[in-house]
Enzyme design. Sequence first.
Site, PDB file in Angstrom:
ATOM      1  N   GLY A 130     -10.058  36.970  29.263  1.00 15.51           N
ATOM      2  CA  GLY A 130     -11.070  35.987  28.878  1.00 15.51           C
ATOM      3  C   GLY A 130     -12.425  36.612  28.592  1.00 15.51           C
ATOM      4  O   GLY A 130     -12.846  37.552  29.274  1.00 15.51           O
ATOM      5  N   HIS A 148      -7.695  29.888  32.319  1.00 17.70           N
ATOM      6  CA  HIS A 148      -6.494  30.718  32.453  1.00 17.70           C
ATOM      7  C   HIS A 148      -5.380  30.198  31.541  1.00 17.70           C
ATOM      8  O   HIS A 148      -4.665  30.974  30.909  1.00 17.70           O
ATOM      9  CB  HIS A 148      -5.980  30.689  33.901  1.00 17.70           C
ATOM     10  CG  HIS A 148      -6.904  31.298  34.902  1.00 17.70           C
ATOM     11  ND1 HIS A 148      -7.599  30.543  35.822  1.00 17.70           N
ATOM     12  CD2 HIS A 148      -7.247  32.584  35.142  1.00 17.70           C
ATOM     13  CE1 HIS A 148      -8.317  31.343  36.585  1.00 17.70           C
ATOM     14  NE2 HIS A 148      -8.138  32.578  36.191  1.00 17.70           N
TER      15      HIS A 148
END
EC number: 6.3.2.1
Length: 282
Positions: free
Chosen positions: A147, A37
């Site tokens: 991601g 993250h």
Amino acid sequence: MKRINTPSEWNPLWLSHLQKNEKIGFVPTMGALHQGHLDLVQKSLENTDATLVSIFVNPTQFNNPEDFKKYPNTLAEDLKKLESVGVDYVFVPNVETMYPDKAELKLDFGFVERVLEGEFRPGHFNGVGLVVSKLFHAIRPHVAFFGQKDLQQVAVIKRLVKDLSFPIELEIVPTRREEDGLAMSSRNLRLSPEEREQALILIHSLKKAKKELFEGKFWLEVKKEIEQDFLQVPLAKLDYFELVNPDTFESQSEFSPAKKSSICVAAYLGEIRLIDNLPIIP
């Protein structure tokens, strides 16, 4: 770092950045933050003028209610991590803010949501599409960061942005891995030491398959071999191991260096389900 709980608190701040012609970067998360993250956050900090991170565990994308209940809540630690790297804003709405009424709208992403994760987790991508749409409307960023680990989710969000004409640029950030290769995931926190060790079958199988494809082995032969490898790992249960086009998620029965392709894998380690993928031809 300023904490915001509702879209109305964000509106004057958004307008202020807009008036200064500043670019806003957005990183949507469900908390339980790890370095993967923070890679997305770092990318936003480097490429935009103001970075907002949302933390919201979205109930509509969990097809298993138990999974939703057990999702880790580490808000205090998450806020410290975000503040330490220099995030400007964190948006922490509650369920009532995001869903004042029960959502009746159903989003259909076509073929991409009927295979792999879509097949094993019915309704999941509808929930993802709903919450991302709501967040995009609330935040109105210039750039949103996602991601590569959630490759099928990326394909779904690209379709969402294209078909609903969101004026948002998407930036896809490579998968962050632990030192031994396991893809970072909030679910890793729930693995026992033995499950964590055996979870390495995911990345080992991806790397092995890539190597064998480039050595000239046929895909179906490689796939069969990997399925046998999983049978040798006591705590692992394979859901799928597929060679796909990363944009459409159509399965490929043959490997060609001329075609875009990625290998996607999903497996249970005990009761914890993990996913991973590896680009073969970007």
